[in-house]
Design an enzyme around this catalytic site. Sequence first.
Site, PDB file in Angstrom:
ATOM      1  N   GLY A 131       0.829  -1.209   0.000  1.00 62.75           N
ATOM      2  CA  GLY A 131       0.000   0.000   0.000  1.00 62.75           C
ATOM      3  C   GLY A 131       0.856   1.249   0.000  1.00 62.75           C
ATOM      4  O   GLY A 131       1.930   1.261   0.602  1.00 62.75           O
ATOM      5  N   ARG A 152       1.053  -4.884  -5.671  1.00 60.10           N
ATOM      6  CA  ARG A 152       1.236  -6.180  -5.011  1.00 60.10           C
ATOM      7  C   ARG A 152       1.529  -7.136  -6.156  1.00 60.10           C
ATOM      8  O   ARG A 152       0.885  -7.057  -7.200  1.00 60.10           O
ATOM      9  CB  ARG A 152      -0.027  -6.572  -4.246  1.00 60.10           C
ATOM     10  CG  ARG A 152      -0.395  -5.491  -3.227  1.00 60.10           C
ATOM     11  CD  ARG A 152      -1.484  -5.902  -2.280  1.00 60.10           C
ATOM     12  NE  ARG A 152      -2.040  -4.732  -1.619  1.00 60.10           N
ATOM     13  CZ  ARG A 152      -1.571  -4.190  -0.500  1.00 60.10           C
ATOM     14  NH1 ARG A 152      -0.541  -4.722   0.112  1.00 60.10           N
ATOM     15  NH2 ARG A 152      -2.137  -3.122   0.009  1.00 60.10           N
ATOM     16  N   ASP A 210       5.328  -5.362   5.961  1.00 68.46           N
ATOM     17  CA  ASP A 210       5.858  -6.692   6.289  1.00 68.46           C
ATOM     18  C   ASP A 210       5.976  -7.615   5.083  1.00 68.46           C
ATOM     19  O   ASP A 210       6.961  -8.337   4.937  1.00 68.46           O
ATOM     20  CB  ASP A 210       4.940  -7.374   7.316  1.00 68.46           C
ATOM     21  CG  ASP A 210       5.224  -6.886   8.723  1.00 68.46           C
ATOM     22  OD1 ASP A 210       6.275  -6.264   8.942  1.00 68.46           O
ATOM     23  OD2 ASP A 210       4.375  -7.135   9.599  1.00 68.46           O
ATOM     24  N   THR A 218       4.135   2.573   5.644  1.00 65.54           N
ATOM     25  CA  THR A 218       2.708   2.235   5.711  1.00 65.54           C
ATOM     26  C   THR A 218       2.042   3.171   6.699  1.00 65.54           C
ATOM     27  O   THR A 218       2.634   3.488   7.739  1.00 65.54           O
ATOM     28  CB  THR A 218       2.468   0.760   6.127  1.00 65.54           C
ATOM     29  OG1 THR A 218       1.119   0.618   6.574  1.00 65.54           O
ATOM     30  CG2 THR A 218       3.374   0.299   7.248  1.00 65.54           C
ATOM     31  N   ASP A 274      -0.288   2.475   8.607  1.00 66.28           N
ATOM     32  CA  ASP A 274      -0.902   1.735   9.719  1.00 66.28           C
ATOM     33  C   ASP A 274      -0.073   1.680  11.007  1.00 66.28           C
ATOM     34  O   ASP A 274      -0.602   1.341  12.057  1.00 66.28           O
ATOM     35  CB  ASP A 274      -1.195   0.296   9.277  1.00 66.28           C
ATOM     36  CG  ASP A 274      -2.139   0.249   8.078  1.00 66.28           C
ATOM     37  OD1 ASP A 274      -2.961   1.165   7.942  1.00 66.28           O
ATOM     38  OD2 ASP A 274      -2.034  -0.704   7.278  1.00 66.28           O
ATOM     39  N   ASP A 309       1.961  -0.571  11.754  1.00 64.03           N
ATOM     40  CA  ASP A 309       1.763  -1.956  12.201  1.00 64.03           C
ATOM     41  C   ASP A 309       3.006  -2.822  12.009  1.00 64.03           C
ATOM     42  O   ASP A 309       2.900  -4.036  11.888  1.00 64.03           O
ATOM     43  CB  ASP A 309       0.567  -2.573  11.457  1.00 64.03           C
ATOM     44  CG  ASP A 309       0.771  -2.614   9.941  1.00 64.03           C
ATOM     45  OD1 ASP A 309       1.748  -2.026   9.447  1.00 64.03           O
ATOM     46  OD2 ASP A 309      -0.054  -3.241   9.258  1.00 64.03           O
ATOM     47  N   ARG A 366      -5.910  -1.231   9.686  1.00 65.64           N
ATOM     48  CA  ARG A 366      -6.058  -2.696   9.635  1.00 65.64           C
ATOM     49  C   ARG A 366      -6.122  -3.273  11.045  1.00 65.64           C
ATOM     50  O   ARG A 366      -6.912  -2.827  11.849  1.00 65.64           O
ATOM     51  CB  ARG A 366      -4.949  -3.307   8.777  1.00 65.64           C
ATOM     52  CG  ARG A 366      -5.186  -2.951   7.323  1.00 65.64           C
ATOM     53  CD  ARG A 366      -4.398  -3.807   6.406  1.00 65.64           C
ATOM     54  NE  ARG A 366      -2.990  -3.534   6.578  1.00 65.64           N
ATOM     55  CZ  ARG A 366      -2.048  -3.949   5.748  1.00 65.64           C
ATOM     56  NH1 ARG A 366      -2.381  -4.686   4.718  1.00 65.64           N
ATOM     57  NH2 ARG A 366      -0.812  -3.641   5.942  1.00 65.64           N
TER      58      ARG A 366
HETATM   59  P1  ATP Z   1       1.010  -3.068   3.263  1.00 66.24           P
HETATM   60  O1  ATP Z   1       1.356  -2.781   4.690  1.00 66.24           O
HETATM   61  O2  ATP Z   1       0.585  -1.906   2.538  1.00 66.24           O
HETATM   62  O3  ATP Z   1       0.098  -4.242   3.077  1.00 66.24           O
HETATM   63  P2  ATP Z   1       2.989  -4.944   2.490  1.00 66.24           P
HETATM   64  O4  ATP Z   1       4.383  -4.778   2.054  1.00 66.24           O
HETATM   65  O5  ATP Z   1       2.764  -5.732   3.756  1.00 66.24           O
HETATM   66  O6  ATP Z   1       2.398  -3.499   2.586  1.00 66.24           O
HETATM   67  P3  ATP Z   1       1.932  -7.028   0.814  1.00 66.24           P
HETATM   68  O7  ATP Z   1       0.844  -6.992  -0.181  1.00 66.24           O
HETATM   69  O8  ATP Z   1       1.797  -7.991   1.960  1.00 66.24           O
HETATM   70  O9  ATP Z   1       2.112  -5.543   1.311  1.00 66.24           O
HETATM   71  O10 ATP Z   1       3.318  -7.389   0.091  1.00 66.24           O
HETATM   72  C1  ATP Z   1       3.748  -6.634  -1.042  1.00 66.24           C
HETATM   73  C2  ATP Z   1       4.400  -7.545  -2.022  1.00 66.24           C
HETATM   74  O11 ATP Z   1       5.560  -8.153  -1.445  1.00 66.24           O
HETATM   75  C3  ATP Z   1       3.572  -8.746  -2.476  1.00 66.24           C
HETATM   76  O12 ATP Z   1       2.669  -8.433  -3.495  1.00 66.24           O
HETATM   77  C4  ATP Z   1       4.648  -9.694  -2.982  1.00 66.24           C
HETATM   78  O13 ATP Z   1       5.084  -9.323  -4.260  1.00 66.24           O
HETATM   79  C5  ATP Z   1       5.763  -9.449  -1.992  1.00 66.24           C
HETATM   80  N1  ATP Z   1       5.709 -10.476  -0.938  1.00 66.24           N
HETATM   81  C6  ATP Z   1       4.853 -10.574   0.094  1.00 66.24           C
HETATM   82  N2  ATP Z   1       5.107 -11.663   0.837  1.00 66.24           N
HETATM   83  C7  ATP Z   1       6.138 -12.290   0.254  1.00 66.24           C
HETATM   84  C8  ATP Z   1       6.866 -13.495   0.540  1.00 66.24           C
HETATM   85  N3  ATP Z   1       6.576 -14.272   1.591  1.00 66.24           N
HETATM   86  N4  ATP Z   1       7.879 -13.823  -0.305  1.00 66.24           N
HETATM   87  C9  ATP Z   1       8.178 -13.052  -1.367  1.00 66.24           C
HETATM   88  N5  ATP Z   1       7.519 -11.917  -1.674  1.00 66.24           N
HETATM   89  C10 ATP Z   1       6.529 -11.547  -0.887  1.00 66.24           C
END
Ligand code: ATP
Length: 322
Positions: A13, A74, A105, A127, A129, A131, A173
């Site tokens: 995000g 994503r 994360d 982010t 959040d 979080d 969230r």
């Molecule tokens: P937000 O806090 O906005 O959700 P985020 O980084 O946690 O941010 P995610 O959608 O969970 O958002 O992860 C972003 C991208 O990171 C995913 O679309 C994927 O490409 C990659 N990703 C997530 N988890 C993994 C994993 N276990 N191994 C490899 N790549 C990953």
Amino acid sequence: MSQKAIAVLTSGGDAPGMNAAVRAVVRTGISKGMKVYGVYRGYNGLLAGDVKELNLRSVSDIIHRGGTVLYTARSPRYNTPEGVKQAADFCRELGVSGVVVIGGDGSFRGARDLTNEGIPCVGIPGTIDNDIACSEYTVGFDTAMNTAMEMVDKIRDTAQSHDRCSVVEVMGRRCGDIALQTGIAVGAAAILVPEVEYDLERDVIARILENQSTGKKHFIIVVAEGVGKVNEIATYIQTRTGIESRATILGHVQRGGSPTLRDRVVASAMGHRAVSLLEQDIGNRVVAMKNGVIVDYDITEALNMKRVFDKELYDIAHTISI
Ligand code: ATP
């Protein structure tokens, strides 16, 4: 020796302040004699070869802008062993020996996987959040809270004019930090967060009735996204107290807008730290804030940390919302 090259991407995000972090990465990298590539649309850009070398002026005029000039996404395709390997191969072809990943994360898991494939990565928590367990602060949090506060201030004007109760859902969230801080800042009669069990009769209705008995006629109830159900809560309040009650979900307005001073400064310092680590070929780290100081942790260690909710501040909010 050939010139060192690094890349920077934003993932997951978006959050206000991501641009300030990108700017800091580019300018720090160039000041250290590196080439810096911008990767577009998160990990997708590493799979599609969607990258561009950035110069000092590429990041002019972005520090005050919300969103991310690198776009974000994503990427389910990256999230597979083949995807990570393809991304690592692409980095090697490009001569990139380190990547800064600005995100949450999930993005850090992706950064850990890419590091394991031989490309050192450093994460920056971006982010709204707040979080991310390893860091007491995430880039975007301050802007989101301030936006939520301004919005609830406006809602309060109309709640006051009509003697109404407004039940407002803020983002976050599963994390109640935006709700807690915004709730205090707007003088909410009650704040509901996922970290603390609540009872509507005890924590909302009884408080409204108690406040009403001392002359209060309008009420703001702040509810974290992780609690949800604002329409049901508003209906319940109206039924039990007779006070006209309305629900508002603030939504994505909290994700946009010009970043606050705090977000710009923290993002700049974190971006600088990330590049300093990559300069020394140190990867698999997450930059974080601890007691107001910029630190960094091993990604796995960071991902295994547990968030601690500020129950003391929550109790203070409860005490003064009478
Ligand atoms: P937000 O806090 O906005 O959700 P985020 O980084 O946690 O941010 P995610 O959608 O969970 O958002 O992860 C972003 C991208 O990171 C995913 O679309 C994927 O490409 C990659 N990703 C997530 N988890 C993994 C994993 N276990 N191994 C490899 N790549 C990953």
